[in-house]
Design an enzyme around this catalytic site. Structure first.
Site, PDB file in Angstrom:
ATOM      1  N   ILE A   1     -13.522  73.089 124.377  1.00  0.00           N
ATOM      2  CA  ILE A   1     -12.107  73.028 124.653  1.00  0.00           C
ATOM      3  C   ILE A   1     -11.723  72.535 123.505  1.00  0.00           C
ATOM      4  O   ILE A   1     -11.684  71.156 123.141  1.00  0.00           O
ATOM      5  CB  ILE A   1     -11.623  72.419 126.130  1.00  0.00           C
ATOM      6  CG1 ILE A   1     -12.297  72.953 127.098  1.00  0.00           C
ATOM      7  CG2 ILE A   1     -10.127  72.233 126.256  1.00  0.00           C
ATOM      8  CD1 ILE A   1     -12.187  74.531 127.417  1.00  0.00           C
TER       9      ILE A   1
ATOM     10  N   GLY B   1     -17.787  82.811 129.395  1.00  0.00           N
ATOM     11  CA  GLY B   1     -17.007  82.837 128.029  1.00  0.00           C
ATOM     12  C   GLY B   1     -16.280  84.122 127.916  1.00  0.00           C
ATOM     13  O   GLY B   1     -15.138  84.198 128.467  1.00  0.00           O
TER      14      GLY B   1
ATOM     15  N   GLU C   1     -10.923  83.093 121.664  1.00  0.00           N
ATOM     16  CA  GLU C   1      -9.818  83.935 122.180  1.00  0.00           C
ATOM     17  C   GLU C   1     -10.200  85.489 122.519  1.00  0.00           C
ATOM     18  O   GLU C   1      -9.353  86.189 121.984  1.00  0.00           O
ATOM     19  CB  GLU C   1      -8.481  83.606 121.335  1.00  0.00           C
ATOM     20  CG  GLU C   1      -8.043  82.100 121.666  1.00  0.00           C
ATOM     21  CD  GLU C   1      -6.578  81.727 121.490  1.00  0.00           C
ATOM     22  OE1 GLU C   1      -5.732  82.985 121.694  1.00  0.00           O
ATOM     23  OE2 GLU C   1      -6.258  80.879 120.994  1.00  0.00           O
TER      24      GLU C   1
ATOM     25  N   LEU D   1     -10.423  77.194 129.697  1.00  0.00           N
ATOM     26  CA  LEU D   1     -10.811  78.336 130.545  1.00  0.00           C
ATOM     27  C   LEU D   1     -12.293  78.518 130.423  1.00  0.00           C
ATOM     28  O   LEU D   1     -12.958  78.645 131.563  1.00  0.00           O
ATOM     29  CB  LEU D   1     -10.027  79.504 129.973  1.00  0.00           C
ATOM     30  CG  LEU D   1     -10.516  80.930 130.855  1.00  0.00           C
ATOM     31  CD1 LEU D   1     -10.027  81.006 132.170  1.00  0.00           C
ATOM     32  CD2 LEU D   1      -9.810  82.095 129.840  1.00  0.00           C
TER      33      LEU D   1
HETATM   34  C1  LIG Z   1     -14.655  76.153 118.264  1.00  0.00           C
HETATM   35  C2  LIG Z   1     -14.480  76.769 119.510  1.00  0.00           C
HETATM   36  C3  LIG Z   1     -13.373  76.607 120.087  1.00  0.00           C
HETATM   37  C4  LIG Z   1     -12.913  77.123 121.362  1.00  0.00           C
HETATM   38  N1  LIG Z   1     -11.805  76.852 121.923  1.00  0.00           N
HETATM   39  C5  LIG Z   1     -11.599  77.311 123.473  1.00  0.00           C
HETATM   40  C6  LIG Z   1     -10.639  76.452 124.121  1.00  0.00           C
HETATM   41  O1  LIG Z   1      -9.598  75.995 123.550  1.00  0.00           O
HETATM   42  N2  LIG Z   1     -10.481  76.951 125.298  1.00  0.00           N
HETATM   43  C7  LIG Z   1     -11.326  77.856 126.142  1.00  0.00           C
HETATM   44  O2  LIG Z   1     -11.104  78.206 127.093  1.00  0.00           O
HETATM   45  N3  LIG Z   1     -12.352  78.292 125.198  1.00  0.00           N
HETATM   46  C8  LIG Z   1     -12.851  78.076 123.960  1.00  0.00           C
HETATM   47  N4  LIG Z   1     -13.522  78.405 123.144  1.00  0.00           N
HETATM   48  C9  LIG Z   1     -14.624  79.385 123.935  1.00  0.00           C
HETATM   49  C10 LIG Z   1     -14.499  80.832 123.387  1.00  0.00           C
HETATM   50  O3  LIG Z   1     -13.191  81.298 123.928  1.00  0.00           O
HETATM   51  C11 LIG Z   1     -15.739  81.408 123.650  1.00  0.00           C
HETATM   52  O4  LIG Z   1     -16.835  80.880 123.115  1.00  0.00           O
HETATM   53  C12 LIG Z   1     -15.544  82.834 123.590  1.00  0.00           C
HETATM   54  O5  LIG Z   1     -14.871  83.560 124.367  1.00  0.00           O
HETATM   55  C13 LIG Z   1     -17.121  83.613 123.695  1.00  0.00           C
HETATM   56  O6  LIG Z   1     -17.697  83.162 124.927  1.00  0.00           O
HETATM   57  P1  LIG Z   1     -19.301  82.882 124.932  1.00  0.00           P
HETATM   58  O7  LIG Z   1     -19.406  81.944 123.693  1.00  0.00           O
HETATM   59  O8  LIG Z   1     -19.811  82.720 126.168  1.00  0.00           O
HETATM   60  O9  LIG Z   1     -19.910  84.252 124.337  1.00  0.00           O
HETATM   61  P2  LIG Z   1     -20.428  85.449 125.410  1.00  0.00           P
HETATM   62  O10 LIG Z   1     -19.467  85.895 126.327  1.00  0.00           O
HETATM   63  O11 LIG Z   1     -21.673  84.948 126.086  1.00  0.00           O
HETATM   64  O12 LIG Z   1     -20.639  86.568 124.296  1.00  0.00           O
HETATM   65  C14 LIG Z   1     -22.126  86.584 123.449  1.00  0.00           C
HETATM   66  C15 LIG Z   1     -21.948  87.906 122.672  1.00  0.00           C
HETATM   67  O13 LIG Z   1     -22.037  88.730 123.551  1.00  0.00           O
HETATM   68  C16 LIG Z   1     -20.816  90.089 123.417  1.00  0.00           C
HETATM   69  N5  LIG Z   1     -20.596  90.564 124.708  1.00  0.00           N
HETATM   70  C17 LIG Z   1     -20.289  89.785 125.851  1.00  0.00           C
HETATM   71  N6  LIG Z   1     -19.759  90.605 126.689  1.00  0.00           N
HETATM   72  C18 LIG Z   1     -19.629  91.834 126.182  1.00  0.00           C
HETATM   73  C19 LIG Z   1     -19.383  93.023 126.609  1.00  0.00           C
HETATM   74  N7  LIG Z   1     -18.876  93.389 128.025  1.00  0.00           N
HETATM   75  N8  LIG Z   1     -19.445  94.069 125.846  1.00  0.00           N
HETATM   76  C20 LIG Z   1     -19.744  94.204 124.310  1.00  0.00           C
HETATM   77  N9  LIG Z   1     -20.281  92.857 124.174  1.00  0.00           N
HETATM   78  C21 LIG Z   1     -20.222  91.795 124.948  1.00  0.00           C
HETATM   79  C22 LIG Z   1     -19.896  89.187 122.848  1.00  0.00           C
HETATM   80  O14 LIG Z   1     -18.999  89.913 122.049  1.00  0.00           O
HETATM   81  C23 LIG Z   1     -20.448  88.229 121.895  1.00  0.00           C
HETATM   82  O15 LIG Z   1     -20.909  88.820 120.662  1.00  0.00           O
HETATM   83  C24 LIG Z   1     -13.877  77.913 121.827  1.00  0.00           C
HETATM   84  C25 LIG Z   1     -15.269  78.404 121.513  1.00  0.00           C
HETATM   85  C26 LIG Z   1     -15.388  77.673 120.243  1.00  0.00           C
HETATM   86  C27 LIG Z   1     -16.932  78.079 119.542  1.00  0.00           C
END
Ligand SMILES: Cc1cc2nc3c(=O)[nH]c(=O)nc-3n(C[C@H](O)[C@H](O)[C@H](O)COP(=O)(O)OP(=O)(O)OC[C@H]3O[C@@H](n4cnc5c(N)ncnc54)[C@H](O)[C@@H]3O)c2cc1C
Length: 394
Positions: free
Chosen positions: A172, A146, A378, A140
């Site tokens: 992923i 994210g 997640e 996703l």
């Molecule tokens: C090891 C690992 C495995 C993963 N596996 C998968 C997978 O299998 N499939 C997949 O699709 N994804 C996967 N991910 C992605 C993961 O789901 C995302 O990293 C996660 O959802 C956070 O998104 P981001 O990294 O873009 O952070 P961001 O969305 O940029 O967030 C950064 C910070 O801002 C805060 N923030 C963002 N929006 C808001 C809001 N509206 N209000 C308050 N605070 C907010 C967040 O809480 C966070 O602290 C994985 C990530 C990692 C590191």
């Protein structure tokens, strides 16, 4: 005056406590516990160092029947329930949270989504493979999307009886091992979330490659990679669920999947407590085992309370889900709470190991590194708080 109507109130002995396991649940938990100790534990350090699972271990997970827990027996699966998956992820993560997440993504995201949304032909074609040796991944996230997952930019364009996928996915899990990928793309960026559609993409499809593997702080054995789609043609029959309804597939599987991440973090915390109890009984200072000091005992007791509270939240959410009852808030709570407990428990375990807690020869520094991811994937902690607050204020 309140009257208690005996007819409508279940007898107290028919309401089991949340942590009371049925015969099949107990059998499963014990088998996986034994497996994790015998087959996973000896490999943990090496897998962390090399950032890789040996394929032989993955094959053993399939042989044990825990890579297709909810797949019906008619498709070669175990015919189990979601709660069984939670128990399995907890037990594996107690020994290695990397193995825990491999099995978690396979069961609570990939198989879960296919069972619910794939058509009969796709189920017939794919589920027997997922039960027998094929790993799945769930794609996703992207560089720009994210937390705001539905801002994704990967595009799917209809071309006859195919869709052409163009774009990139990031982070992923299971990407290096997977044969099947659930990929979310938009068929119409102007339609917002209503353009999002879920596709099944098989490894080897022309135009699809698994890209760079991330070098991570924790859960290092679990592969986390970029996926690249360049003019990747997939048959229209590979759409999972309805065109334009992929957002529903994503939201609803992730709502359930995060109970699995809760279980991963619970297992991690329970593992940290196991290590801390064993070590503090062995390590002597001031002429006695450090576990004899009340200061240490109270720290262990607090860890045990947190682990139990975490288990209650997770088992409750999983059992609600299996009963078809609402569980959205409970799932967000259990994921948030258990990931915070995991970080605290692992940190305390490092403290209780003293200098040995800080070196790789002992197991707890790895758990401390592994714990951090629970508050990120997640749905980050802030996003869980958002879900809980939204329900609270509705
Ligand atoms: C090891 C690992 C495995 C993963 N596996 C998968 C997978 O299998 N499939 C997949 O699709 N994804 C996967 N991910 C992605 C993961 O789901 C995302 O990293 C996660 O959802 C956070 O998104 P981001 O990294 O873009 O952070 P961001 O969305 O940029 O967030 C950064 C910070 O801002 C805060 N923030 C963002 N929006 C808001 C809001 N509206 N209000 C308050 N605070 C907010 C967040 O809480 C966070 O602290 C994985 C990530 C990692 C590191």
């Amino acid at each position: 005056m309140i009257t208690f109507v005996a007819m409508t109130t279940p007898a107290i002995e028919t309401i089991p406590s949340l942590t009371q396991l049925s015969e099949d649940e107990l059998l499963l938990r014990n088998s996986v516990r034994e497996f994790a100790n015998a087959q996973v534990r000896p490999l943990v350090r090496e897998m962390d160092e090399h950032a890789k699972f040996p394929r032989a271990l993955i094959d053993k997970l399939f042989d044990l029947g825990i890579m297709g827990i909810e797949i019906p027996e008619s498709f070669g699966g175990a015919g189990g329930r979601f709660f069984h998956a939670v128990l399995v992820v907890e037990e594996l993560s107690r020994v290695d949270p990397s193995v825990g997440v491999l099995v978690d993504v396979q069961n609570t995201l990939v198989i879960n989504a296919l069972l619910r949304w794939a058509n009969a032909e796709m189920k017939q074609r794919v589920l027997p493979k997922l039960a027998a040796g094929s790993v799945g991944a769930y794609a996703l996230s992207e560089a720009v999307s994210g937390s705001d997952a539905f801002a994704l930019q990967t595009r799917a364009t209809k071309d006859g009886d195919h869709y052409v996928i163009q774009g990139r996915k990031l982070w992923i899990t299971n990407a290096n091992e997977a044969d099947f990928f659930i990929v979310f793309a938009t068929i119409n960026p102007d339609a917002g979330y209503k353009g999002i559609t879920a596709f099944l993409v098989e490894r080897g499809t022309p135009g699809f490659t698994v890209g760079k593997k991330e070098d991570k702080l924790g859960i290092r054995a679990s592969s986390t990679c970029e996926l690249v789609f360049e003019e990747c043609r997939v048959p229209a029959s590979n759409v999972i669920g309805d065109v334009g309804k992929g957002y529903k597939v994503a939201i609803e599987t992730l709502n359930e999947g995060r109970i699995g991440i809760g279980a991963q973090m619970l297992g991690l915390a329970a593992g940290a407590l196991d290590h801390a109890v064993r070590y503090t009984k062995e390590r002597k200072q001031f002429g006695k085992a450090i576990a004899e000091f009340q200061g240490v005992q109270f720290q262990l007791a607090r860890m045990a309370i947190d682990v139990e509270a975490s288990r209650l939240l997770i088992y409750n959410a999983a059992r609600l889900r299996d009963q078809g009852l609402p569980f959205l808030t409970e799932a967000a709570m259990c994921k948030l709470f258990s990931s915070e407990v995991a970080e605290q428990a692992a940190s305390l375990a490092v403290n209780l190991f003293g200098g040995n807690g800080f070196v790789k020869e002992y197991p707890v520094e790895k758990l401390y590194r592994d714990a951090k991811i629970g508050q990120i994937y997640e749905g980050t902690t802030n996003l869980q708080l958002q879900t809980i607050a939204k329900q609270l204020l509705a």
